[in-house]
Design an enzyme around this catalytic site. Structure first.
Site, PDB file in Angstrom:
ATOM      1  N   GLU A  55     -66.915 -87.715 -18.878  1.00  0.00           N
ATOM      2  CA  GLU A  55     -68.134 -88.507 -18.724  1.00  0.00           C
ATOM      3  C   GLU A  55     -69.203 -87.942 -19.663  1.00  0.00           C
ATOM      4  O   GLU A  55     -69.307 -86.731 -19.824  1.00  0.00           O
ATOM      5  CB  GLU A  55     -68.601 -88.450 -17.253  1.00  0.00           C
ATOM      6  CG  GLU A  55     -69.883 -89.167 -16.937  1.00  0.00           C
ATOM      7  CD  GLU A  55     -69.899 -90.627 -17.369  1.00  0.00           C
ATOM      8  OE1 GLU A  55     -69.061 -91.416 -16.919  1.00  0.00           O
ATOM      9  OE2 GLU A  55     -70.784 -90.970 -18.206  1.00  0.00           O
ATOM     10  N   ASP A  58     -68.122 -99.916 -19.937  1.00  0.00           N
ATOM     11  CA  ASP A  58     -69.355-100.649 -20.229  1.00  0.00           C
ATOM     12  C   ASP A  58     -69.035-101.917 -21.015  1.00  0.00           C
ATOM     13  O   ASP A  58     -68.308-101.865 -21.998  1.00  0.00           O
ATOM     14  CB  ASP A  58     -70.297 -99.754 -21.033  1.00  0.00           C
ATOM     15  CG  ASP A  58     -70.710 -98.554 -20.207  1.00  0.00           C
ATOM     16  OD1 ASP A  58     -71.032 -98.739 -19.024  1.00  0.00           O
ATOM     17  OD2 ASP A  58     -70.681 -97.431 -20.730  1.00  0.00           O
ATOM     18  N   LYS A  60     -73.017-108.442 -25.902  1.00  0.00           N
ATOM     19  CA  LYS A  60     -73.396-109.177 -27.127  1.00  0.00           C
ATOM     20  C   LYS A  60     -72.278-109.097 -28.155  1.00  0.00           C
ATOM     21  O   LYS A  60     -71.693-108.030 -28.339  1.00  0.00           O
ATOM     22  CB  LYS A  60     -74.656-108.554 -27.735  1.00  0.00           C
ATOM     23  CG  LYS A  60     -75.916-108.805 -26.947  1.00  0.00           C
ATOM     24  CD  LYS A  60     -77.087-108.206 -27.688  1.00  0.00           C
ATOM     25  CE  LYS A  60     -78.379-108.482 -26.964  1.00  0.00           C
ATOM     26  NZ  LYS A  60     -79.521-107.811 -27.619  1.00  0.00           N
ATOM     27  N   ASN A  99     -69.008 -98.455  -6.597  1.00  0.00           N
ATOM     28  CA  ASN A  99     -70.206 -99.299  -6.595  1.00  0.00           C
ATOM     29  C   ASN A  99     -70.136-100.376  -7.662  1.00  0.00           C
ATOM     30  O   ASN A  99     -70.525-101.511  -7.444  1.00  0.00           O
ATOM     31  CB  ASN A  99     -71.451 -98.437  -6.832  1.00  0.00           C
ATOM     32  CG  ASN A  99     -71.897 -97.825  -5.533  1.00  0.00           C
ATOM     33  OD1 ASN A  99     -71.731 -98.432  -4.473  1.00  0.00           O
ATOM     34  ND2 ASN A  99     -72.430 -96.624  -5.599  1.00  0.00           N
TER      35      ASN A  99
HETATM   36  C1  LIG Z   1     -69.746 -98.868 -16.099  1.00  0.00           C
HETATM   37  S1  LIG Z   1     -69.468 -97.191 -15.832  1.00  0.00           S
HETATM   38  C2  LIG Z   1     -68.043 -97.154 -14.791  1.00  0.00           C
HETATM   39  C3  LIG Z   1     -67.861 -95.845 -14.092  1.00  0.00           C
HETATM   40  C4  LIG Z   1     -66.604 -95.680 -13.243  1.00  0.00           C
HETATM   41  N1  LIG Z   1     -65.414 -95.760 -14.046  1.00  0.00           N
HETATM   42  C5  LIG Z   1     -66.560 -96.664 -12.109  1.00  0.00           C
HETATM   43  O1  LIG Z   1     -65.672 -97.521 -12.095  1.00  0.00           O
HETATM   44  O2  LIG Z   1     -67.415 -96.577 -11.230  1.00  0.00           O
HETATM   45  C6  LIG Z   1     -68.843 -96.670 -17.401  1.00  0.00           C
HETATM   46  C7  LIG Z   1     -68.987 -95.176 -17.610  1.00  0.00           C
HETATM   47  O3  LIG Z   1     -68.373 -94.791 -18.848  1.00  0.00           O
HETATM   48  C8  LIG Z   1     -69.147 -93.747 -19.403  1.00  0.00           C
HETATM   49  N2  LIG Z   1     -68.857 -93.675 -20.829  1.00  0.00           N
HETATM   50  C9  LIG Z   1     -69.161 -94.596 -21.785  1.00  0.00           C
HETATM   51  N3  LIG Z   1     -68.728 -94.185 -22.990  1.00  0.00           N
HETATM   52  C10 LIG Z   1     -68.130 -92.973 -22.797  1.00  0.00           C
HETATM   53  C11 LIG Z   1     -67.496 -92.040 -23.665  1.00  0.00           C
HETATM   54  N4  LIG Z   1     -67.393 -92.282 -24.972  1.00  0.00           N
HETATM   55  N5  LIG Z   1     -66.990 -90.900 -23.140  1.00  0.00           N
HETATM   56  C12 LIG Z   1     -67.096 -90.646 -21.801  1.00  0.00           C
HETATM   57  N6  LIG Z   1     -67.695 -91.488 -20.935  1.00  0.00           N
HETATM   58  C13 LIG Z   1     -68.191 -92.633 -21.419  1.00  0.00           C
HETATM   59  C14 LIG Z   1     -70.576 -94.157 -19.087  1.00  0.00           C
HETATM   60  O4  LIG Z   1     -71.483 -93.084 -19.176  1.00  0.00           O
HETATM   61  C15 LIG Z   1     -70.422 -94.709 -17.679  1.00  0.00           C
HETATM   62  O5  LIG Z   1     -70.635 -93.712 -16.703  1.00  0.00           O
END
Ligand SMILES: C[S@@+](CC[C@H](N)C(=O)[O-])C[C@H]1O[C@@H](n2cnc3c(N)ncnc32)[C@H](O)[C@@H]1O
Length: 286
Positions: free
Chosen positions: A119, A168, A172, A266
């Site tokens: 993360e 994420d 866009k 969540n």
């Molecule tokens: C939308 S959240 C989903 C979190 C979790 N997987 C869940 O289902 O609750 C996406 C997560 O990916 C992390 N993230 C995005 N790009 C990342 C990267 N390059 N390396 C590690 N984490 C990353 C973000 O910080 C975020 O906490």
């Protein structure tokens, strides 16, 4: 610290217009799947960090010019894993663990498997440390790192499974290239997985589901082992045009039943409440 994402839907935090570091000496040049965010921890999370980082935070040699990256000469190999976890149990890695809900539940459920949570968002890392400490887990480590860099550092065949749940969405069109599921990452995940190991992906964003199929289904190093037929638009929509998806031409794709090892986070709850369909994917390394 860093986070993600674009604002639609709301639960994916808004960082509209934010950009990662610009090119220049010692700065990242490649597009990242996250943007910088505050790394401040509130009192409770700072306390958790102080109490549990020693045991659960996996600190890797950093690349001095790139925050959240790993020194180019570091190799994450079986010896390193055995020293870290104290055994040679199968290793499951979660890319973008958020607050660690899934991986903590899995680590509780499966003590004979090792787990590694990746993360970039420091408060997320702190939450995962807090939960690991609360449940006195022995088989979980949490790493504050850009996940693709960790994949590159891993030796061939090291991981049993890789998980990417609710990445994420970057809705866009001009940001789709920031989506973390990309051909380059797929190649690294394939290399780092043992033969027959799986990459599990889940999303509640229909357009991301199409993106996953486009990146993954044509690859000859992964087999889509899903046996659920799902109809999806064959053209992309963007932020603001998602409502038009139903009118676009559709085709059938193979997806998976909900992965039983995935708890309701969540993110997923909010997606379901908003009426979105959850897409699960299982790609086996061949
Ligand atoms: C939308 S959240 C989903 C979190 C979790 N997987 C869940 O289902 O609750 C996406 C997560 O990916 C992390 N993230 C995005 N790009 C990342 C990267 N390059 N390396 C590690 N984490 C990353 C973000 O910080 C975020 O906490």
């Amino acid at each position: 610290m860093s986070e993600t994402t674009n604002p639609v839907p709301d639960e994916y935090r808004a960082v509209e217009g934010a950009m990662p570091g610009t090119a220049g000496p010692g700065r990242r040049r490649e597009l990242m799947s996250f943007v910088r965010r505050s790394s401040r921890l509130d009192k409770r999370l700072q306390k958790a960090w102080d109490a549990y980082a020693g045991e659960y935070l996996l600190e890797l040699p950093e690349y001095e010019h790139r925050e959240l990256s790993i020194a180019p000469d570091f190799r994450f190999d079986a010896d390193f894993a055995a020293r870290t976890w104290g055994n040679d149990h199968p290793l499951v890695v979660e890319i973008g663990t958020g607050q660690g809900e899934n991986i903590v539940a899995a680590a509780q459920e499966r003590p004979e498997t090792n787990f590694l949570a990746l993360e970039v968002y420091k408060p997320g890392v702190a939450h995962a440390l807090l939960k690991a400490g609360k449940y006195e887990l022995r088989n979980l480590r949490v790493c504050e790192v850009n996940a693709p860099d960790l994949m590159k550092a891993a030796v061939d065949g090291l991981f049993d499974e890789v998980w990417t749940f609710f990445p994420d969405p970057w809705p866009k069109t001009k940001h789709h290239k920031r989506r973390i599921v990309q051909p380059a990452l797929a190649a690294e995940v394939h290399r780092a997985l043992r033969s027959g190991g799986v990459w599990r992906i889940a999303t509640d964003i229909e357009d991301y589901a199409l993106h996953v199929h486009e990146v993954m289904d044509g690859r000859d190093d992964f087999e889509n082992v899903g046996d659920v037929t799902v109809s999806l638009p064959t053209e992309h929509v963007s932020k603001g045009t998602a409502d038009m998806a139903a009118q676009l031409p559709h085709a059938d794709f193979a997806e998976s039943e909900r992965f039983a090892g995935r708890v309701l986070t969540n993110f997923e709850k909010k997606g379901i409440t908003a009426g979105r369909v959850i897409h699960d994917f299982t790609y086996r390394a061949v």
